[in-house]
Design a protein around this motif. Structure first.
Motif, short mmCIF file in Angstrom:
data_model
loop_
_atom_site.label_atom_id
_atom_site.label_comp_id
_atom_site.label_asym_id
_atom_site.label_seq_id
_atom_site.Cartn_x
_atom_site.Cartn_y
_atom_site.Cartn_z
N HIS A 1 3.05 54.83 58.05
CA HIS A 1 3.29 53.96 59.21
C HIS A 1 4.64 54.36 59.80
O HIS A 1 5.60 54.56 59.07
CB HIS A 1 3.37 52.49 58.80
N VAL A 2 4.71 54.48 61.12
CA VAL A 2 5.97 54.72 61.81
C VAL A 2 6.18 53.55 62.76
O VAL A 2 5.32 53.22 63.57
CB VAL A 2 5.96 56.05 62.59
N GLU A 3 7.32 52.90 62.62
CA GLU A 3 7.65 51.72 63.41
C GLU A 3 8.99 51.91 64.09
O GLU A 3 9.75 52.82 63.74
CB GLU A 3 7.73 50.49 62.50
N THR A 4 9.31 51.04 65.02
CA THR A 4 10.62 51.00 65.66
C THR A 4 11.09 49.55 65.66
O THR A 4 10.34 48.64 65.35
CB THR A 4 10.57 51.53 67.11
N GLY A 5 12.33 49.37 66.04
CA GLY A 5 12.88 48.02 66.13
C GLY A 5 13.70 47.66 64.91
O GLY A 5 14.20 48.54 64.19
N SER A 6 13.83 46.38 64.69
CA SER A 6 14.60 45.88 63.56
C SER A 6 13.95 46.37 62.26
O SER A 6 12.78 46.11 62.01
CB SER A 6 14.61 44.35 63.58
N ARG A 7 14.73 47.07 61.43
CA ARG A 7 14.17 47.62 60.20
C ARG A 7 13.66 46.55 59.25
O ARG A 7 12.51 46.65 58.79
CB ARG A 7 15.18 48.55 59.54
N PRO A 8 14.42 45.49 58.95
CA PRO A 8 13.88 44.47 58.05
C PRO A 8 12.61 43.80 58.60
O PRO A 8 11.64 43.60 57.87
CB PRO A 8 15.02 43.45 57.91
N LYS A 9 12.62 43.47 59.89
CA LYS A 9 11.44 42.82 60.48
C LYS A 9 10.23 43.73 60.46
O LYS A 9 9.11 43.30 60.18
CB LYS A 9 11.75 42.37 61.91
N SER B 1 10.23 61.65 61.06
CA SER B 1 9.34 61.04 60.08
C SER B 1 8.45 62.08 59.41
O SER B 1 8.14 61.95 58.22
CB SER B 1 8.50 59.95 60.73
N GLU B 2 8.04 63.13 60.13
CA GLU B 2 7.17 64.14 59.55
C GLU B 2 7.81 64.82 58.34
O GLU B 2 7.14 65.11 57.35
CB GLU B 2 6.81 65.24 60.58
N ILE B 3 9.11 65.07 58.42
CA ILE B 3 9.81 65.71 57.31
C ILE B 3 9.80 64.78 56.10
O ILE B 3 9.53 65.21 54.97
CB ILE B 3 11.26 66.09 57.70
N VAL B 4 10.09 63.52 56.32
CA VAL B 4 10.12 62.54 55.23
C VAL B 4 8.73 62.43 54.61
O VAL B 4 8.57 62.49 53.39
CB VAL B 4 10.62 61.17 55.74
N GLU C 1 1.54 52.31 50.71
CA GLU C 1 1.78 52.26 52.15
C GLU C 1 3.24 52.66 52.33
O GLU C 1 4.12 52.06 51.74
CB GLU C 1 1.58 50.85 52.70
N PHE C 2 3.48 53.71 53.12
CA PHE C 2 4.85 54.15 53.39
C PHE C 2 5.18 53.81 54.84
O PHE C 2 4.39 54.07 55.73
CB PHE C 2 4.99 55.65 53.16
N VAL C 3 6.36 53.23 55.04
CA VAL C 3 6.77 52.89 56.40
C VAL C 3 8.13 53.53 56.69
O VAL C 3 9.06 53.42 55.89
CB VAL C 3 6.80 51.37 56.67
N TYR C 4 8.18 54.22 57.81
CA TYR C 4 9.41 54.82 58.32
C TYR C 4 9.76 54.07 59.60
O TYR C 4 8.94 54.04 60.53
CB TYR C 4 9.16 56.30 58.61
N VAL C 5 10.93 53.44 59.63
CA VAL C 5 11.35 52.70 60.82
C VAL C 5 12.40 53.54 61.54
O VAL C 5 13.51 53.70 61.06
CB VAL C 5 11.89 51.30 60.47
N ALA C 6 12.00 54.08 62.68
CA ALA C 6 12.89 54.95 63.45
C ALA C 6 14.02 54.13 64.07
O ALA C 6 13.80 53.04 64.59
CB ALA C 6 12.10 55.65 64.55
N SER C 7 15.23 54.68 63.96
CA SER C 7 16.40 54.02 64.54
C SER C 7 17.46 55.07 64.83
O SER C 7 17.29 56.25 64.49
CB SER C 7 16.97 52.97 63.58
N HIS C 8 18.56 54.65 65.41
CA HIS C 8 19.65 55.59 65.69
C HIS C 8 20.28 56.14 64.41
O HIS C 8 20.86 57.21 64.41
CB HIS C 8 20.71 54.92 66.56
N ILE C 9 20.13 55.44 63.32
CA ILE C 9 20.74 55.86 62.06
C ILE C 9 20.01 57.07 61.47
O ILE C 9 20.63 57.96 60.91
CB ILE C 9 20.77 54.69 61.06
N ASN C 10 18.69 57.10 61.60
CA ASN C 10 17.94 58.20 61.00
C ASN C 10 17.30 59.12 62.04
O ASN C 10 16.37 59.86 61.73
CB ASN C 10 16.87 57.66 60.04
#
Length: 126
Positions: free
Chosen positions: A70-78, A50-53, A36-45
């Protein structure tokens, strides 16, 4: 820890995340586990879609290894811990430092928070 059936790998396009992907693929092959791969979108990345990754990861996946994105937003650790729980992952394999601003830290703030709060084992790859 029992048999590993599912491995969660947070990805952000960083070198350390790529190393974690390689380690997770190797472990998945040996354990016959799914990924399971998760990409958490944020201002840092935000400059790395996510498609490129995911495209780079899917090029590496050997035949017979099952993987989900999986593509998520919000707090990366959470978000990482939430996806781990929702997918019933047995372990999280992640890079020690991602694309954050604290490049000199021994372990990144996201990795540290996941280690502290995760109910499942976390492997940190350098």
């Amino acid at each position: 820890m029992g048999k590993i059936n599912k491995i969660l790998v947070p990805v952000d396009g960083s070198d350390n995340a790529c190393k974690a992907v390689d380690r997770a693929i190797d472990m998945a092959e040996k354990a016959k586990a799914s990924l399971e791969f998760v990409y958490v979108a944020s201002h840092i990345n935000e400059h790395i879609p996510s498609e490129i990754v995911f495209d780079r990861i899917w090029e590496k996946l050997p035949a017979g290894v099952s993987a989900t994105k999986h593509v998520e937003t919000g707090s990366r650790p959470k978000a990482i811990i939430r996806v781990a729980q929702e997918t019933n992952s047995d372990i999280i394999i992640m890079g020690s430092r991602g694309l954050g601003i604290f490049k000199g830290a021994l372990i990144g703030s996201v990795s540290q928070k996941v280690i502290e709060d995760s109910p499942i084992p976390v492997m940190v790859v350098k």
